[in-house]
Design a protein around this motif. Sequence first.
Motif, PDB file in Angstrom:
ATOM      1  N   UNK A   1       0.836  -1.212   0.000  1.00 31.91           N
ATOM      2  CA  UNK A   1       0.000   0.000   0.000  1.00 31.91           C
ATOM      3  C   UNK A   1       0.866   1.254   0.000  1.00 31.91           C
ATOM      4  N   UNK A   2       1.848   1.283   0.846  1.00 31.77           N
ATOM      5  CA  UNK A   2       2.720   2.463   0.905  1.00 31.77           C
ATOM      6  C   UNK A   2       3.469   2.650  -0.417  1.00 31.77           C
ATOM      7  N   UNK A   3       3.937   1.549  -0.986  1.00 34.49           N
ATOM      8  CA  UNK A   3       4.665   1.659  -2.255  1.00 34.49           C
ATOM      9  C   UNK A   3       3.756   2.195  -3.359  1.00 34.49           C
ATOM     10  N   UNK A   4       2.511   1.768  -3.361  1.00 31.60           N
ATOM     11  CA  UNK A   4       1.585   2.263  -4.384  1.00 31.60           C
ATOM     12  C   UNK A   4       1.279   3.746  -4.159  1.00 31.60           C
ATOM     13  N   UNK A   5       1.066   4.130  -2.914  1.00 34.56           N
ATOM     14  CA  UNK A   5       0.847   5.549  -2.624  1.00 34.56           C
ATOM     15  C   UNK A   5       2.009   6.382  -3.157  1.00 34.56           C
TER      16      UNK A   5
ATOM     17  N   UNK B   1      -3.699   8.088 -20.007  1.00 34.10           N
ATOM     18  CA  UNK B   1      -2.926   7.520 -21.095  1.00 34.10           C
ATOM     19  C   UNK B   1      -1.639   6.830 -20.686  1.00 34.10           C
ATOM     20  N   UNK B   2      -1.232   6.998 -19.427  1.00 33.61           N
ATOM     21  CA  UNK B   2       0.001   6.334 -18.989  1.00 33.61           C
ATOM     22  C   UNK B   2      -0.325   5.038 -18.269  1.00 33.61           C
ATOM     23  N   UNK B   3       0.494   4.039 -18.496  1.00 33.15           N
ATOM     24  CA  UNK B   3       0.329   2.803 -17.751  1.00 33.15           C
ATOM     25  C   UNK B   3       1.320   2.800 -16.593  1.00 33.15           C
ATOM     26  N   UNK B   4       0.817   2.477 -15.423  1.00 29.78           N
ATOM     27  CA  UNK B   4       1.660   2.510 -14.226  1.00 29.78           C
ATOM     28  C   UNK B   4       2.032   1.100 -13.805  1.00 29.78           C
ATOM     29  N   UNK B   5       3.274   0.908 -13.390  1.00 27.62           N
ATOM     30  CA  UNK B   5       3.750  -0.454 -13.065  1.00 27.62           C
ATOM     31  C   UNK B   5       3.268  -0.919 -11.693  1.00 27.62           C
ATOM     32  N   UNK B   6       1.958  -1.064 -11.519  1.00 30.21           N
ATOM     33  CA  UNK B   6       1.454  -1.368 -10.179  1.00 30.21           C
ATOM     34  C   UNK B   6       1.831  -2.778  -9.734  1.00 30.21           C
ATOM     35  N   UNK B   7       1.785  -3.738 -10.648  1.00 26.07           N
ATOM     36  CA  UNK B   7       2.101  -5.094 -10.208  1.00 26.07           C
ATOM     37  C   UNK B   7       3.586  -5.243  -9.866  1.00 26.07           C
TER      38      UNK B   7
ATOM     39  N   UNK C   1       5.087  -6.251  -6.230  1.00 29.65           N
ATOM     40  CA  UNK C   1       5.999  -7.381  -6.030  1.00 29.65           C
ATOM     41  C   UNK C   1       7.311  -6.915  -5.412  1.00 29.65           C
ATOM     42  N   UNK C   2       7.785  -5.792  -5.899  1.00 31.83           N
ATOM     43  CA  UNK C   2       9.055  -5.279  -5.395  1.00 31.83           C
ATOM     44  C   UNK C   2       8.963  -4.917  -3.912  1.00 31.83           C
ATOM     45  N   UNK C   3       7.883  -4.263  -3.555  1.00 29.10           N
ATOM     46  CA  UNK C   3       7.704  -3.867  -2.157  1.00 29.10           C
ATOM     47  C   UNK C   3       7.593  -5.096  -1.258  1.00 29.10           C
TER      48      UNK C   3
ATOM     49  N   UNK D   1     -12.179  -4.615  11.435  1.00 29.59           N
ATOM     50  CA  UNK D   1     -11.630  -4.067  10.191  1.00 29.59           C
ATOM     51  C   UNK D   1     -10.120  -4.322  10.076  1.00 29.59           C
ATOM     52  N   UNK D   2      -9.707  -4.877   8.952  1.00 30.61           N
ATOM     53  CA  UNK D   2      -8.272  -4.997   8.705  1.00 30.61           C
ATOM     54  C   UNK D   2      -7.743  -3.620   8.316  1.00 30.61           C
ATOM     55  N   UNK D   3      -6.726  -3.185   8.991  1.00 31.44           N
ATOM     56  CA  UNK D   3      -6.181  -1.853   8.727  1.00 31.44           C
ATOM     57  C   UNK D   3      -5.081  -1.905   7.674  1.00 31.44           C
ATOM     58  N   UNK D   4      -4.303  -2.963   7.700  1.00 34.15           N
ATOM     59  CA  UNK D   4      -3.140  -3.055   6.811  1.00 34.15           C
ATOM     60  C   UNK D   4      -3.566  -3.182   5.349  1.00 34.15           C
ATOM     61  N   UNK D   5      -2.897  -2.436   4.495  1.00 33.36           N
ATOM     62  CA  UNK D   5      -3.106  -2.562   3.057  1.00 33.36           C
ATOM     63  C   UNK D   5      -4.189  -1.650   2.506  1.00 33.36           C
ATOM     64  N   UNK D   6      -4.968  -1.070   3.377  1.00 33.93           N
ATOM     65  CA  UNK D   6      -6.046  -0.206   2.869  1.00 33.93           C
ATOM     66  C   UNK D   6      -5.474   1.132   2.427  1.00 33.93           C
ATOM     67  N   UNK D   7      -6.182   1.747   1.510  1.00 29.26           N
ATOM     68  CA  UNK D   7      -5.811   3.068   0.998  1.00 29.26           C
ATOM     69  C   UNK D   7      -5.913   4.106   2.112  1.00 29.26           C
TER      70      UNK D   7
END
Lengths: 399, 399, 399, 399
Positions: free
Chosen positions: A42-46, A98-104, A108-110, A300-306
Amino acid sequence: MRNIQVSELDRRAVEDQDVEIVERKGLGHPDSLCDGIAEEVSRALSRLYLDRVGKVLHYNTDETQLAAGSASPAFGGGELLEPVYVLIVGRATKKYQGRTLPVERTALEAARSYLNETVPELDVGTDVVLDARLGEGSGDLQEVFGEDDAQVPEANDTSFGVGHAPLTETERIVLEAERELNGSYAADHPELGPDVKIMGKREGDAIDITVAAAMVDAYVADMDDYLASVDRVEAFVSDLATSYTDREVHVQVNTADDAEEGSIYLTTSGTSAEQGDDGSVGRGNRANGLITPNRPMSMEATSGKNPVNHIGKIYNLLSTDIAEAVVEEVDGIRDLQVRLLSQIGRPIDRPHVADAQVVTAEGVAVSDVEAEMIEIVDERLANVTDVTRRVIEGELSTF
Amino acid sequence: MRNIQVSELDRRAVEDQDVEIVERKGLGHPDSLCDGIAEEVSRALSRLYLDRVGKVLHYNTDETQLAAGSASPAFGGGELLEPVYVLIVGRATKKYQGRTLPVERTALEAARSYLNETVPELDVGTDVVLDARLGEGSGDLQEVFGEDDAQVPEANDTSFGVGHAPLTETERIVLEAERELNGSYAADHPELGPDVKIMGKREGDAIDITVAAAMVDAYVADMDDYLASVDRVEAFVSDLATSYTDREVHVQVNTADDAEEGSIYLTTSGTSAEQGDDGSVGRGNRANGLITPNRPMSMEATSGKNPVNHIGKIYNLLSTDIAEAVVEEVDGIRDLQVRLLSQIGRPIDRPHVADAQVVTAEGVAVSDVEAEMIEIVDERLANVTDVTRRVIEGELSTF
Amino acid sequence: MRNIQVSELDRRAVEDQDVEIVERKGLGHPDSLCDGIAEEVSRALSRLYLDRVGKVLHYNTDETQLAAGSASPAFGGGELLEPVYVLIVGRATKKYQGRTLPVERTALEAARSYLNETVPELDVGTDVVLDARLGEGSGDLQEVFGEDDAQVPEANDTSFGVGHAPLTETERIVLEAERELNGSYAADHPELGPDVKIMGKREGDAIDITVAAAMVDAYVADMDDYLASVDRVEAFVSDLATSYTDREVHVQVNTADDAEEGSIYLTTSGTSAEQGDDGSVGRGNRANGLITPNRPMSMEATSGKNPVNHIGKIYNLLSTDIAEAVVEEVDGIRDLQVRLLSQIGRPIDRPHVADAQVVTAEGVAVSDVEAEMIEIVDERLANVTDVTRRVIEGELSTF
Amino acid sequence: MRNIQVSELDRRAVEDQDVEIVERKGLGHPDSLCDGIAEEVSRALSRLYLDRVGKVLHYNTDETQLAAGSASPAFGGGELLEPVYVLIVGRATKKYQGRTLPVERTALEAARSYLNETVPELDVGTDVVLDARLGEGSGDLQEVFGEDDAQVPEANDTSFGVGHAPLTETERIVLEAERELNGSYAADHPELGPDVKIMGKREGDAIDITVAAAMVDAYVADMDDYLASVDRVEAFVSDLATSYTDREVHVQVNTADDAEEGSIYLTTSGTSAEQGDDGSVGRGNRANGLITPNRPMSMEATSGKNPVNHIGKIYNLLSTDIAEAVVEEVDGIRDLQVRLLSQIGRPIDRPHVADAQVVTAEGVAVSDVEAEMIEIVDERLANVTDVTRRVIEGELSTF
């Protein structure tokens, strides 16, 4: 005006109750590994979204499934047999303007980097198969969440957060013992793996601390060495406990061991994920790092949420933060429970109800502390977006 | 003698507290689907083992991960776009005395049949990809658990179960509303999908019931039809509520809808699993079917665990069962909380402590009911293996 | 006596045919990556078994599926977006005489190490998700294959192998060009990725060599740099070709490029696996490294098969080996085709038929070379277990 | 004008060669199952695109990986133990002009329905785990392929197709035996499973037909019944063979059986995919349904490829079609081999070279048939888009 209510808590302080149960699953426990991965992803995506498009886009990665592997530990060093399988699940915005973001790849890296750091004996890619299934999410949720000017979002769900302070002695011992074991102690004692599970039970003034500590076989020469390692952990935790309490503390480590039969808690990787223990997000520690059946808890699971817009995550972290701030700044509070309840459509800095229930110290009335408490609660609510920032920067832990 | 303690509960009855929050995730909610699959797989494995070898062998299937799919719902009938992915995780004994047992096939069959029954609009195999990763587990756990003569096993972990009775009015409304909606109501109204989530909030004597109900597009002709369907659910729940309380009840259904913008809770399958909502085991309802932050809850996932020897599962179910039995048989109890705490190595019918805390009705002293309570607790503990039997026969629900 | 037949080949030498087509998929092509992984996993398992139990146990890992990822290459360095997914499939003996062997871990480790070496720009674990599904296989195949004394096994299938020698000029050019490009050339020119695909077409005396060469963006500054890189490859291959033939050779590189539209063969990782090209075992080069529609080919996938007892693998490698040995030692052979056909139940050094068909040089009769040829074939058959040894030691390539 | 060359084939007709080897993997063989699934998925996607957007969009589904399961067959009916795992891999256009198309669901549905029909004893969803990984493909390939006016596309690759006619006697026996066994015979004899593998070997005038036929345990009462079933297959194939040849034919069925040791080819599902035999696309039969090492073969996998623009698929099917048409319409042809070679950028109805090589019957010169042959080849090339249509309508088989 915010709806902030202060009232007397309808029970004794947990510290004063007859029986208290507290548990913490350490960093290397399979459930905690999943929490940690989900939050790290989640943090890496943010950060990815902030770096690339200047605001956090829609995502939610609060599910990670770990399917255990198997190993054959042996004094001096055994080996992994079947890899641990970790599946990251969630959704994330993959295309923006129009941009593709490397989310996967980012996920994986995180996850990989987190695992390598947390369980160094597990070689991700060989001992761990790491996979991700990140969907796009439904169109309705596709809207973008602004963050540059830290606007306060509206609640999109009816949700509930609860926080407490101060920790009881037992809670503090359980929490700190795990942190120290996985911190300074492990740094000096590589034989201690990160999968440390601590259960605290207090009956009256007798505190029992039960530690399950996975030992790493490469650093344990033989049975004597193992038993000495167990004893060292016990002594360390006993010592640590006395700095938090004057009560009688009894520490036991790896009580399920049967040394005669060779049935001991020896691992190759330092986690029971190599021994058939599966894991997933939200099944272990609550946002304050503990499992405390004596206190109300959010499921509620807190981890991973936006952290920008997930009201459950924000309110769980914020209520804990508020409770700690109040107890730190206001004297005369023996136990405090803060509950935040959202209402769909309202800005999240204006909860439907912010409810601070307090057990005051002897001689202190609720009315003595009420005004000061309200002020702190109000100020923290006003700065609700701080929670988002601190989560992204890694200052707030979610498990 | 069993260590059974009866004492006064250190708080008001939940019914008498100022604010009460209750939630239930309905059968079709992604988390509940995972709970249901895990428990159904567990029961199928228990039966497989009993049929083939006369006793339940080691297994644990308390993890199931659901990764959401996507759909394009449309009045009159839309379509699934991306399948829902469901991964059953756990371990099970695959070989016994030279025979290989079809554990994976049994797990897949049970899960598929459960899904087909629970979410009939989802065609497993096309709309749902169902996969399983069942390991063998570690050697130490490989021992066999007898069941033919229903021996009482020893606790292999320090664990904790908690149960309550009676339900408050709000709890009863939330629980029964979901059951009725997913039961008699859905039978007559195919437009109502199984993913019904109910949140109850009581402040003083005002009860708010918020229902999120996934409508099935094939049975909804247009927006008017949709709005009428929503109204019908509201009327039904309002009606139902009045049979459980004299308090003022306010029911709202699908409050997040924005009919003008066409943003409504319309689905093709009747579950939000088609709309990006992932799910996993143990993140929803507790063993009594509810999420009740006003009461102590166990974090332990009950669904999917082995009912013969998993102490957390047994004690969560048993404590609930005991609390209900006591309240049914003993007069004058306003609120009862039963806690069971195991001790490693002790037979599970002899918990470390069985703790029944009670709020008595006005004019009733704890001492008036203590003896009767102890007797019931003692009798139920003595018959602890009944829990196992009832779980396998499907008489006890775990979520 | 072995049944060895020598006869005249019923066609012109391929070198003398009017049209000839030859293809080689380079090391980094998705199909070749799968071949390479499968074979590397096979070798690692053979070594594991030899190290641990002194003989090669039953296994077969001749299936690997690669599902392509995606990337956004850019001059100076782009990035991977979605990871490549690689699934190793097969079966292997996991338990032997009470010991559990780390077959999955061994397979993952071998595959990862192979990928890291072959496609260094792909970071396995982040850019590549590597998974394995290795079953136990059926009971009947569970028998153990001895190897300590290199006993000759019996054929368990009717299978067929075919080999040729010498290579034609076109074949040699195609084969050597790929080897040199992926060898010395790539060492000096990091901009050339390992996914080099070479098609050779000869019509009469005109040879067209078409090269598709994935360029690595991090080492290509701009379009001019790219075009220069392409030209360098063309010059290199043209040069190389002249050392193998006096025929007219025309080399084209990346003919599908459209530089004006910016549509060029630029990649981040050096393989088209990042651009939607999937791969699997046995769909590319035959055992001699080439695809040669002018010659009989076996459909049998050679890579990943057990080298101790898989008759198809052994006969494809052995027939090629025999053909090469004969041509090297016997003068006057213009084209040679060796076929080996097994018979179930016969020792594999005694094929049902070993059939050497030859086109002799002008002035040489089949009878002139027959005796010498038979001797060589016979000797190689007698030493059939050498093939197994050389495969395990990595001396024989399978693609 | 099209570049069509007719010449004499540089060898004897295969029918006249000394040794001939022919193989066919029947419908239920794991490799054929993958071919069939890939092709069925391809056809379903073509139809989806035609139905929804009026033209076939970019896709390619020529990879399917089958990882075998396990079973414990038993006379009268055994059971599957571990499910067969099937992964569909490829890419497909998921969004077009703002609409999202259900490509994954369509793929799963097609595969499932194909499997249910082809291997009825396997229950997809329980005995088979069916999964799909369909990417979007790279941007460059995202262009749309028109089909409404059946425009002739340009070749996007250098590719090669080869076809032959007429079939030799041995080829016809092998092909027809499998078709009849899996057709009329299986309809009357449910004990015969679809996994029938036939190997034909002719030496001079002696034809050996070896059949491996998976028997279905539910329809086989005991060993006598099994042996009778095997004998029936043998008699049926022997009979069938005599209608295609006057040569001596020797048929053997399940030669690896060892009835004494109970090692027989008995299955629960009728396919060796339950017994550790993995499968993938393109490793079995060529486009004409056979594996024929005596003839040039293309390595290109035909099944699953896009029939609108994949030049390899189209040319393999078309060359076979042309060869058959020529032989049917022109007298005096003993053996015919048609090769089509594409050139990047040219319309596919104008191959770089269309090469028809012929062995004429005694007394017939190439010049006698040349004109007629060219006309047919020319006409078929002109109607190249017919191949696409016939593939989509299921009139052309690819394996």
